[in-house]
Design an enzyme around this catalytic site. Sequence first.
Site, PDB file in Angstrom:
ATOM      1  N   ASP A   1       0.866  -1.165   0.000  1.00 18.73           N
ATOM      2  CA  ASP A   1       0.000   0.000   0.000  1.00 18.73           C
ATOM      3  C   ASP A   1       0.913   1.229   0.000  1.00 18.73           C
ATOM      4  OD1 ASP A   1      -2.405   1.607   0.484  1.00 18.73           O
ATOM      5  OD2 ASP A   1      -1.624   1.820   2.519  1.00 18.73           O
TER       6      ASP A   1
ATOM      7  N   ASP B   1      -0.133   5.137   0.965  1.00 19.66           N
ATOM      8  CA  ASP B   1      -0.370   6.082   2.058  1.00 19.66           C
ATOM      9  C   ASP B   1      -0.495   5.347   3.390  1.00 19.66           C
ATOM     10  OD1 ASP B   1      -0.564   8.525   0.446  1.00 19.66           O
ATOM     11  OD2 ASP B   1      -2.314   7.537  -0.412  1.00 19.66           O
TER      12      ASP B   1
END
Length: 215
Positions: free
Chosen positions: A11, A13
Amino acid sequence: MTIHAQALLFDNDGTLVSSLDSVERCWTRWAAEYGVTDEFARVELHGRTAADIVADLLPAHLVPEAVARVEQLEVEDVPNGGVRLLPGTAALLDALPAERWAVVTSATRRLAEARLDAVGILPKTLIAADDITRGKPDPQPYLLAARRLGVDPARCVVFEDAPAGLRAGRAAGMATVALATTHPAHELDADLVVPDLSALSVLVTDHLVEVSVRR
């Protein structure tokens, strides 16, 4: 604990970078513009696509315009200190061959590329909201990343900070590593939970990547 894999899926953020201040600024402004400040305060924000969030708050006919507006606000905020590298990100990614990892983000490609470029991360493989029809916690984003890398999903490891992303990784049949950067560790259900990427080391061989907790 050591996890063996052929590919690592990150991922963005809250995992590689932090954009929490920017997200708060931009979405708060957006909610005020659309008159949904009270409703916005009750919506789960982190780890979901903007389209899914906006659809929870506005009538369907307003969603495309509203998604474009929040994307514009967030892209424009990147030069204002809207993103920073999280601990351990640079060292870990520098140790990986480009074909062994991917970024899998709920952000749009335009926004993801703006944030990644700002901190000098250039993934060979990037899966963004534009590439999928069902966002996290659906497994589609991570399954697509595995397919793009040519790796069996069972041989991938997902790195996530949000419960929705961890659910997506598990649903894809992948091992999961949770980073307690945005949620308390007790809220994260994963094969391994660490404070951030600086707690991990990687060893790359011809066929595998070994992920271990630093001693």
